[in-house]
Design a protein around this motif. Sequence first.
Motif, PDB file in Angstrom:
ATOM      1  N   ASN A 177     -35.120 -39.274  -6.583  1.00  0.00           N
ATOM      2  CA  ASN A 177     -34.461 -37.833  -6.392  1.00  0.00           C
ATOM      3  C   ASN A 177     -33.081 -37.152  -6.727  1.00  0.00           C
ATOM      4  OD1 ASN A 177     -36.431 -38.112  -3.996  1.00  0.00           O
ATOM      5  ND2 ASN A 177     -35.230 -39.430  -2.942  1.00  0.00           N
ATOM      6  N   VAL A 178     -33.932 -35.251  -7.382  1.00  0.00           N
ATOM      7  CA  VAL A 178     -32.970 -34.566  -7.629  1.00  0.00           C
ATOM      8  C   VAL A 178     -32.487 -34.292  -6.577  1.00  0.00           C
ATOM      9  CG1 VAL A 178     -32.056 -33.176  -9.484  1.00  0.00           C
ATOM     10  CG2 VAL A 178     -34.073 -35.103  -9.394  1.00  0.00           C
ATOM     11  N   TYR A 179     -30.936 -33.844  -6.127  1.00  0.00           N
ATOM     12  CA  TYR A 179     -30.528 -32.421  -5.065  1.00  0.00           C
ATOM     13  C   TYR A 179     -29.811 -31.920  -6.002  1.00  0.00           C
ATOM     14  CZ  TYR A 179     -30.716 -37.092  -2.823  1.00  0.00           C
ATOM     15  OH  TYR A 179     -31.026 -38.091  -2.314  1.00  0.00           O
ATOM     16  N   ILE A 180     -29.420 -30.301  -5.829  1.00  0.00           N
ATOM     17  CA  ILE A 180     -28.624 -29.614  -6.076  1.00  0.00           C
ATOM     18  C   ILE A 180     -27.516 -29.368  -5.676  1.00  0.00           C
ATOM     19  CG2 ILE A 180     -27.547 -27.539  -6.043  1.00  0.00           C
ATOM     20  CD1 ILE A 180     -30.481 -26.670  -5.023  1.00  0.00           C
ATOM     21  N   ASP A 181     -26.007 -30.423  -6.263  1.00  0.00           N
ATOM     22  CA  ASP A 181     -24.873 -29.877  -6.404  1.00  0.00           C
ATOM     23  C   ASP A 181     -24.012 -29.076  -5.299  1.00  0.00           C
ATOM     24  OD1 ASP A 181     -22.545 -31.971  -5.860  1.00  0.00           O
ATOM     25  OD2 ASP A 181     -21.330 -31.476  -7.402  1.00  0.00           O
ATOM     26  N   PHE A 182     -23.532 -29.498  -4.520  1.00  0.00           N
ATOM     27  CA  PHE A 182     -23.448 -28.269  -3.503  1.00  0.00           C
ATOM     28  C   PHE A 182     -21.699 -28.936  -3.442  1.00  0.00           C
ATOM     29  CE2 PHE A 182     -23.904 -23.665  -1.537  1.00  0.00           C
ATOM     30  CZ  PHE A 182     -24.137 -23.313  -2.896  1.00  0.00           C
ATOM     31  N   SER A 183     -21.416 -29.733  -3.425  1.00  0.00           N
ATOM     32  CA  SER A 183     -20.269 -30.453  -3.472  1.00  0.00           C
ATOM     33  C   SER A 183     -19.034 -30.814  -4.428  1.00  0.00           C
ATOM     34  CB  SER A 183     -20.602 -31.909  -2.783  1.00  0.00           C
ATOM     35  OG  SER A 183     -20.576 -32.544  -3.453  1.00  0.00           O
ATOM     36  N   SER A 184     -20.414 -31.038  -5.983  1.00  0.00           N
ATOM     37  CA  SER A 184     -18.850 -31.146  -6.923  1.00  0.00           C
ATOM     38  C   SER A 184     -17.805 -32.353  -6.300  1.00  0.00           C
ATOM     39  CB  SER A 184     -17.875 -30.560  -7.160  1.00  0.00           C
ATOM     40  OG  SER A 184     -18.457 -29.131  -7.649  1.00  0.00           O
ATOM     41  N   GLY A 185     -18.578 -33.337  -6.544  1.00  0.00           N
ATOM     42  CA  GLY A 185     -18.322 -34.332  -5.845  1.00  0.00           C
ATOM     43  C   GLY A 185     -17.346 -34.421  -4.540  1.00  0.00           C
ATOM     44  N   ILE A 186     -16.251 -33.914  -4.273  1.00  0.00           N
ATOM     45  CA  ILE A 186     -15.232 -33.347  -3.089  1.00  0.00           C
ATOM     46  C   ILE A 186     -14.296 -32.845  -3.721  1.00  0.00           C
ATOM     47  CG2 ILE A 186     -13.885 -35.692  -2.984  1.00  0.00           C
ATOM     48  CD1 ILE A 186     -15.400 -33.806  -0.145  1.00  0.00           C
ATOM     49  N   TYR A 187     -15.254 -31.447  -4.242  1.00  0.00           N
ATOM     50  CA  TYR A 187     -14.335 -30.741  -4.800  1.00  0.00           C
ATOM     51  C   TYR A 187     -13.770 -30.878  -6.386  1.00  0.00           C
ATOM     52  CZ  TYR A 187     -14.295 -29.104   0.349  1.00  0.00           C
ATOM     53  OH  TYR A 187     -14.336 -28.325   1.365  1.00  0.00           O
ATOM     54  N   VAL A 188     -14.627 -31.372  -6.736  1.00  0.00           N
ATOM     55  CA  VAL A 188     -13.405 -32.385  -8.213  1.00  0.00           C
ATOM     56  C   VAL A 188     -14.256 -31.828  -9.490  1.00  0.00           C
ATOM     57  CG1 VAL A 188     -13.123 -34.271  -9.630  1.00  0.00           C
ATOM     58  CG2 VAL A 188     -12.631 -34.322  -7.227  1.00  0.00           C
ATOM     59  N   THR A 189     -15.642 -31.635  -9.628  1.00  0.00           N
ATOM     60  CA  THR A 189     -16.312 -31.701 -11.044  1.00  0.00           C
ATOM     61  C   THR A 189     -16.719 -30.063 -10.715  1.00  0.00           C
ATOM     62  OG1 THR A 189     -18.372 -32.552 -10.066  1.00  0.00           O
ATOM     63  CG2 THR A 189     -16.794 -33.858 -10.859  1.00  0.00           C
ATOM     64  N   GLY A 190     -15.995 -29.598 -10.723  1.00  0.00           N
ATOM     65  CA  GLY A 190     -16.269 -27.563 -11.128  1.00  0.00           C
ATOM     66  C   GLY A 190     -16.454 -27.343 -12.262  1.00  0.00           C
ATOM     67  N   LEU A 191     -16.456 -28.122 -13.111  1.00  0.00           N
ATOM     68  CA  LEU A 191     -17.028 -27.769 -14.479  1.00  0.00           C
ATOM     69  C   LEU A 191     -18.478 -28.395 -14.628  1.00  0.00           C
ATOM     70  CD1 LEU A 191     -14.242 -28.313 -16.691  1.00  0.00           C
ATOM     71  CD2 LEU A 191     -14.950 -26.633 -15.555  1.00  0.00           C
ATOM     72  N   GLY A 192     -19.051 -28.678 -13.873  1.00  0.00           N
ATOM     73  CA  GLY A 192     -20.055 -29.615 -13.617  1.00  0.00           C
ATOM     74  C   GLY A 192     -20.489 -31.407 -13.903  1.00  0.00           C
ATOM     75  N   HIS A 193     -21.516 -31.932 -13.430  1.00  0.00           N
ATOM     76  CA  HIS A 193     -21.139 -33.110 -14.187  1.00  0.00           C
ATOM     77  C   HIS A 193     -21.158 -33.404 -15.152  1.00  0.00           C
ATOM     78  CE1 HIS A 193     -21.165 -34.324  -9.515  1.00  0.00           C
ATOM     79  NE2 HIS A 193     -21.808 -33.706  -9.849  1.00  0.00           N
ATOM     80  N   CYS A 194     -20.362 -34.296 -15.971  1.00  0.00           N
ATOM     81  CA  CYS A 194     -20.768 -34.921 -17.844  1.00  0.00           C
ATOM     82  C   CYS A 194     -20.673 -33.212 -18.640  1.00  0.00           C
ATOM     83  CB  CYS A 194     -22.037 -35.221 -17.510  1.00  0.00           C
ATOM     84  SG  CYS A 194     -21.781 -36.871 -16.950  1.00  0.00           S
TER      85      CYS A 194
END
Length: 456
Positions: free
Chosen positions: A65-82
Amino acid sequence: MYDRNWAKMDINAVPHMVTTSPGPKSQEMHARAAKYMKGLSSQVQLFPVAFASGKGCTLTDVDGNVYIDFSSGIYVTGLGHCHPKVTEAVQRAAGELMNAHDFTTPIKMRLLEKLAEITPGEGARKLAGMQLYDSGTTAVEAGLRLMRAATGKFEFISFHRDFHGKTMGAVGLARMDVSQGLRAPGFFLVPRGYCYRCEFRQKYPECGLLCVDYIRTVLKEETSGRVAGIVFEPIQGWAGSVVPPDGWIQKIRALCDEYGILMMADEVLTCMGRTGKMFAMENWATVPDVMTLGKGFGNGFPVTAMLVAEKYKDVIEKISASTSYGGNPMACAAALASIEVIQEEDLCERSSHLGEILLARMKQIEANSPIVGEARGMGCLLGLELVKDKATREPFDQAGKLVYQKAFRKGLAWIPAGHILRMSPPLIMEDEMAMKAMDIIEESIHETARELGYEA
Ligand SMILES: Cc1ncc(COP(=O)(O)O)c(C=O)c1O
């Protein structure tokens, strides 16, 4: 500069749910891990999904399943994952040198110089003293120790519902629970500028920020007069994206200067463009004496910092400041690359723009829903407060839980906080995806309101 398209997704393909979520593989893996790993956050307990990978603004679980990330981990990955620049920088550093304690390394030198370019303040107030850590709470502890060493005083004032970490010093700054026992002597909490739930039953701006004036009473009646520092989150994260009223931060600065108390802004959550400025304090043009950084600082790599004003820089010598992992080459590489990406891709501006369009949409939802009491936030740090009754403002925890779960099931990974729903999208998110996330949230709020008898 990387091609921004690295994170581009076909908007029609996201979210993409191939099973009911959490799917069978998620459930099985979570059950196996949860046999050992206890003390999980409500974010996980309410939606025990297992994630396999992340790219840009999306997360993929182990069932596909593919999700929109509206959490950035917990306010962490502001530049997106990877983000490719951050990933490559960490990979390169890991292949060269993993740890050299607090010896200087070329990458550490470059990070410190880069930080010095961007930190606020001028002259004696310039945040030019630095030390690097590996968690937000350790940076906060270092800030407390520094303020004691700098002033020769030992008491602290902090604010209701602020959160500063989970070590024994940091917990004294916040709400205590049974595991922490008694608050350590010398820690005092005061009401915060939280106008939606003003503890003084006042209206802003007519109140004249009575909440800040009240600190004078606490100084006189409760402390011994030996207060080293006032510690606060510029915008409350855990408590639900609570933005202070204009003037609140400036008035605290003036109070600190009047009493010779140091001001510490805990920017572990709000730094690195999250609020539309590199540092949230810049929104109020106010420079603290001590500032902590974390979360988005390394875009996922555990690297944090304590920054100190030039005039207190040498006090860092007195607090035995270094740690085993703080400032290791991989951490420095992640932080340096992350700052460069924010600058190269104008992500503060992007964050500010996203905040404007998202908040406008959230205000519409607030106006149209009987259970949304307040929509608020700044940049990519946003929240919706759910209430049983807009007049009494009674918190609606049951609705918070249901909306969180419904939206997650539809493909939105985000953050609950009791009756408050928290949003922390990556700063790189495209407008279209951000609006799609809001569609999911709005739909989930309507469904919940109907289910609980608030809408036909
Ligand atoms: C404002 C603030 N300070 C400190 C911390 C603690 O950071 P860490 O979890 O990295 O120890 C947090 C974590 O959420 C935070 O939000």
